[in-house]
Design a protein around this motif. Structure first.
Motif, PDB file in Angstrom:
ATOM      1  N   LEU A  14       0.829  -1.203   0.000  1.00  0.00           N
ATOM      2  CA  LEU A  14       0.000   0.000   0.000  1.00  0.00           C
ATOM      3  C   LEU A  14       0.863   1.253   0.000  1.00  0.00           C
ATOM      4  CD1 LEU A  14      -2.763   1.366   0.192  1.00  0.00           C
ATOM      5  CD2 LEU A  14      -2.620   1.138   2.684  1.00  0.00           C
ATOM      6  N   GLY A  15       1.924   1.259   0.823  1.00  0.00           N
ATOM      7  CA  GLY A  15       2.812   2.418   0.862  1.00  0.00           C
ATOM      8  C   GLY A  15       3.491   2.666  -0.470  1.00  0.00           C
ATOM      9  N   ILE A  16       3.920   1.589  -1.129  1.00  0.00           N
ATOM     10  CA  ILE A  16       4.562   1.733  -2.440  1.00  0.00           C
ATOM     11  C   ILE A  16       3.575   2.323  -3.438  1.00  0.00           C
ATOM     12  CG2 ILE A  16       5.508   0.437  -4.391  1.00  0.00           C
ATOM     13  CD1 ILE A  16       6.659  -1.536  -2.324  1.00  0.00           C
ATOM     14  N   GLY A  17       2.360   1.796  -3.459  1.00  0.00           N
ATOM     15  CA  GLY A  17       1.362   2.303  -4.394  1.00  0.00           C
ATOM     16  C   GLY A  17       1.045   3.766  -4.159  1.00  0.00           C
ATOM     17  N   GLY A 112      10.541   0.506  -4.553  1.00  0.00           N
ATOM     18  CA  GLY A 112       9.464   1.474  -4.712  1.00  0.00           C
ATOM     19  C   GLY A 112       9.980   2.904  -4.637  1.00  0.00           C
ATOM     20  N   VAL A 113      10.883   3.165  -3.690  1.00  0.00           N
ATOM     21  CA  VAL A 113      11.475   4.504  -3.590  1.00  0.00           C
ATOM     22  C   VAL A 113      12.270   4.825  -4.857  1.00  0.00           C
ATOM     23  CG1 VAL A 113      13.135   5.923  -2.321  1.00  0.00           C
ATOM     24  CG2 VAL A 113      11.528   4.457  -1.082  1.00  0.00           C
ATOM     25  N   LEU A 118      12.754   7.833  -9.983  1.00  0.00           N
ATOM     26  CA  LEU A 118      12.903   7.885 -11.441  1.00  0.00           C
ATOM     27  C   LEU A 118      11.721   8.595 -12.094  1.00  0.00           C
ATOM     28  CD1 LEU A 118      14.309   4.319 -12.175  1.00  0.00           C
ATOM     29  CD2 LEU A 118      15.516   6.495 -12.386  1.00  0.00           C
ATOM     30  N   LEU A 119      10.528   8.332 -11.598  1.00  0.00           N
ATOM     31  CA  LEU A 119       9.354   8.997 -12.160  1.00  0.00           C
ATOM     32  C   LEU A 119       9.387  10.497 -11.887  1.00  0.00           C
ATOM     33  CD1 LEU A 119       6.603   6.399 -11.173  1.00  0.00           C
ATOM     34  CD2 LEU A 119       7.509   6.835 -13.468  1.00  0.00           C
ATOM     35  N   TRP A 120       9.829  10.876 -10.690  1.00  0.00           N
ATOM     36  CA  TRP A 120       9.877  12.292 -10.335  1.00  0.00           C
ATOM     37  C   TRP A 120      10.929  13.039 -11.145  1.00  0.00           C
ATOM     38  CZ3 TRP A 120      13.967  15.071  -8.325  1.00  0.00           C
ATOM     39  CH2 TRP A 120      13.675  16.377  -7.930  1.00  0.00           C
TER      40      TRP A 120
END
Length: 412
Positions: A14-17, A112-113, A118-120
């Motif tokens: 959940l935290g990763i999502g 996940g981090v 990478l997305l940011w």
């Protein structure tokens, strides 16, 4: 069922999502159709965790369903906007990270981090690839990667000559090492800027050719006498880089010898730094007119050094067979007048095969430093004049003396 494990896994998923979804939510275009944001990614990560709990079949079905949704979203978004593929790939990654959380919550959280970062970093990475890195630098990076990851594993680690001296894998390691140090120096100079002063330029140019650095800074000393002290310091820092490269080459050929000469070489480097720092305190170090070289390294230079190393090794072996250890050491010292790394590799090979003891090889390295100092001092006087030559010679003499003292202390 182990409720503690299940709760930890589902909480991690959940935290990763939520983390990935938050980043995606902030980067969406306002008119994007079918976008997957915070809630969607949280649900996808939970889906992956739950599906993994039911087994591989359920996870494959979940991935297929999410892939179908991603394709539908991509086609819908393409009608009014160029959607790209990042969002669709991120959806699949969220499912997979949720599945990984079932087996290793810590690994999944770390990944996940990384995914969120990478997305940011879309804009910084785009600027890096399109504006900051030149086409030539991309070519150099690919050449270095191919040399290290493709060519090196294919080369044999056995000798290819009748005397058992030349190993292609060892020589190519040195080629990769020279290319890598050149790339590191180029990146560092791009980061700090060549105009920050002569010391940075001098040190990193030494990885390419300390001899060329002594000559170029000698010419600068003649053209701008106010920069004489700083130019001499830059030349000494170039030789410092050459000594560091020597240690790296020795480590590639004989790690045992590299450990044995660690303190003597550290003493030699300290001697160079002492004289270089004195020169920088006396002079102005803000006069470098040019920026970094357009190329990170020259493959021809690296291949030439490897070829010289192979020739010196063969010559040393011939002298060793004809005149014993003294003949081989004499050949290496003579070679150091022209190419320090080649001579060092020859001495390291003799140490690795047992032809020289650790103490003899360590003193051999001192001999190589002395030979290099003689050659570079003559070059400094010729290229930069008397004052420049004396400053460079003082640093090189102190380097050799400090290396000899360190060797005496560690081998007595």
């Amino acid at each position: 069922m182990d409720w503690d494990v299940s709760i930890a896994s589902l909480s991690t998923a959940l935290g990763i999502g939520l983390l990935v979804g938050t980043v995606r939510e902030r980067h969406h275009a306002p008119d994007r159709i079918g976008k997957a944001g915070l809630r969607t990614h949280a649900l996808l990560a939970l889906t992956g965790a739950l599906a993994a709990g039911f087994g591989t079949g359920a996870l494959l079905v979940a991935l297929a369903a999410v892939a179908a949704l991603a394709v539908a979203g991509y086609r819908a978004g393409g009608a009014t906007h160029d959607p790209g593929l990042t969002g669709e790939v991120a959806m699949l990654v969220s499912v997979l990270l949720g599945a990984v959380a079932q087996q290793s919550p810590a690994l999944a959280a770390g990944l996940g981090v990384l995914v969120a970062a990478l997305l940011w970093a879309k804009a910084p990475l785009r600027r890096l690839s399109q504006e900051l890195i030149s086409e030539r630098e991309v070519q150099d990076g690919l050449l270095l990667a191919a040399s290290a990851l493709v060519i090196l594993p294919l080369l044999p680690d056995r000798a290819v000559d009748p005397w058992g001296v030349v190993q292609l894998s060892m020589l190519w390691k040195i080629v990769v090492l020279i290319m890598a140090t050149g790339m590191l120096g180029h990146v560092a100079r791009r980061a700090v800027g060549a105009r920050r002063g002569l010391p940075v330029a001098g040190f990193f140019s030494g990885f390419a050719s300390s001899t060329a650095a002594v000559v170029s800074f000698g010419h600068l000393s003649r053209a701008q006498p106010a920069l004489r002290a700083a130019s001499a310091s830059a030349a000494l820092l170039a030789n410092l880089a050459s000594v560091l490269l020597l240690v790296a080459v020795v480590a590639a050929v004989s790690p045992t010898l590299a450990q044995a000469i660690a303190w003597p070489m550290a003493s030699a480097c300290a001697g160079l730094l002492l004289v270089a720092a004195h020169g920088l305190l006396r002079g102005n170090a803000d006069g470098l007119p040019a920026g970094p070289e357009p190329r990170a390294f020259r493959i021809s230079h690296a291949l030439l050094i490897a070829l010289v190393i192979a020739v010196v090794m063969l010559l040393s072996e011939a002298l060793h067979r004809a005149f014993g250890d003294a003949g081989a050491m004499t050949g290496a010292i003579v070679a150091a007048l022209a190419e320090l790394q080649a001579a060092a590799a020859s001495v390291a090979r003799m140490a690795s095969t047992g032809s020289l003891s650790a103490a003899q090889a360590a003193w051999g390295m001192v001999g190589l430093l002395a030979a290099m100092s003689i050659a570079k001092s003559v070059i400094a006087f010729v290229s930069g004049g008397g004052a420049y030559g004396r400053q460079v010679t003082a640093g090189l003499v102190l380097m050799t003396a400090a290396g000899a003292a360190g060797t005496w202390l560690t081998t007595r």
